[in-house]
Design a protein around this motif. Structure first.
Motif: not given
Ligand code: ADP
Ligand code: MG
Length: 293
Positions: A68-71, A76, A78-79, A82-83
């Motif tokens: 779910n991470y849009e780098l 977005s 983006f955390n 969490d990543f």
């Protein structure tokens, strides 16, 4: 956890307005819960590709999405913390980073880095050890008293403690003896089937890869030359040779046999199976000759 690259390029800045394009317009979709291999000659862009999917390096252009991470999407939320939990990176020779006096501290260290308030860390250490197939008796041992294979497993456990969904490994079998290598291969397969991980492996050890991998990406000069399931990719020996990519010994042997004798041995799993297949063919042939006499 799937990994998507859309038209990704990355160049190293060499200064004086010179640059080196290490990844050149790469688009790939790596499906979740599979073992993926990335192969190619030295300098083809393998390590850069790992750094891009791990968020260490930002692409010059293109999109990267990991789960779910849009780098690459600045809009977005983006955390990165969490990543870091969800994506684990096992460097080459990860055990070289050891500095603690017990296995427990060594594994807990990376766990605590993630969450200093975590009180359940001892249990998590045991769980991580179990995941790599080591029992509780290792907890109080010095990591330096272990053999090479066990050290590698402890190093992997220290990454698994955060329970990542995606595990990225750079040359995981390098420097290991045969038994340790086999143990690690079993572990990687187990991480996929039992713990539902997605695993991406960069390696020159294609004999190992051929036994455990699902899909393979072949890189050359920063571009994807071929991407598909292992049979599809590794059966194209001519293409692998053309681009300097390594070929599994068993595939090489089958290809030479086919070329010289026109005998197609079909899909042979590994060198042991090849020896057995050849032995059986020889016995069959001998029986035919004997019957003809
Ligand atoms: P591989 O892991 O397949 O050997 P890399 O991703 O390390 O390939 O390198 C890809 C290309 O980028 C190579 O041509 C390499 O020389 C170049 N490269 C890698 N790291 C750097 C860097 N820090 N600065 C400049 N060029 C680099
Ligand atoms: Mg490399």
């Amino acid at each position: 956890m799937e990994v998507i690259f859309k038209n990704v390029s990355f160049s190293y800045n060499l200064g004086m307005s010179n640059e080196k394009k290490a990844i050149d317009n790469v688009s790939v979709f790596l499906q979740g819960n599979l073992i993926h291999g990335i192969i190619g000659p030295i300098g083809s862009g393998k390590s850069t590709m790992l750094e891009l999917m791990n968020g260490i390096t930002k692409p010059t252009s293109g999109e990267i999405v990991v789960g779910n991470y849009e780098l690459t999407n600045t809009k977005s939320n983006f955390n990165f913390n969490d990543f870091r939990y969800d994506v684990g990176l096992v460097y080459q020779f990860p055990e070289k980073q050891f500095f603690c006096s017990t296995v427990e501290e060594e594994i807990a260290f990376s766990g605590k880095v993630f969450n200093p308030k975590d009180k359940s860390i001892k249990n998590k250490v045991k769980k991580a050890l179990k995941m790599v197939g080591l029992d509780d008796s290792y907890v109080k041992r010095s990591p330096f008293s272990l053999n090479g294979g066990e050290r590698r497993l402890v190093a992997i456990a220290s990454i698994l403690i955060s329970n990542p969904k995606l595990l990225i490994m750079d040359e995981p079998t390098i420097g290991l003896d045969n038994n340790s290598k086999k143990r690690l291969m079993e572990l990687i397969k187990n991480l996929k089937t039992r713990y539902m991980k997605t695993i991406i492996i960069v390696t020159h050890d294609v004999d190992m890869l051929y036994e455990i991998v699902d899909d393979v990406v072949v890189l050359n000069n920063g571009r994807v030359i071929k991407h598909g399931n292992k049979k599809e990719v590794f059966s194209d020996v001519q293409l692998l040779d053309k681009y300097g990519a390594p070929v599994p010994s068993v595939i090489r042997a089958c290809s030479i046999i086919k070329e010289r004798t026109n005998i197609n041995l079909g899909h042979v799993k590994n060198l042991n199976n090849l020896v057995r297949t050849i032995a059986n063919k020889c016995i069959d042939k001998k029986m035919v000759v004997a019957n003809e006499k």
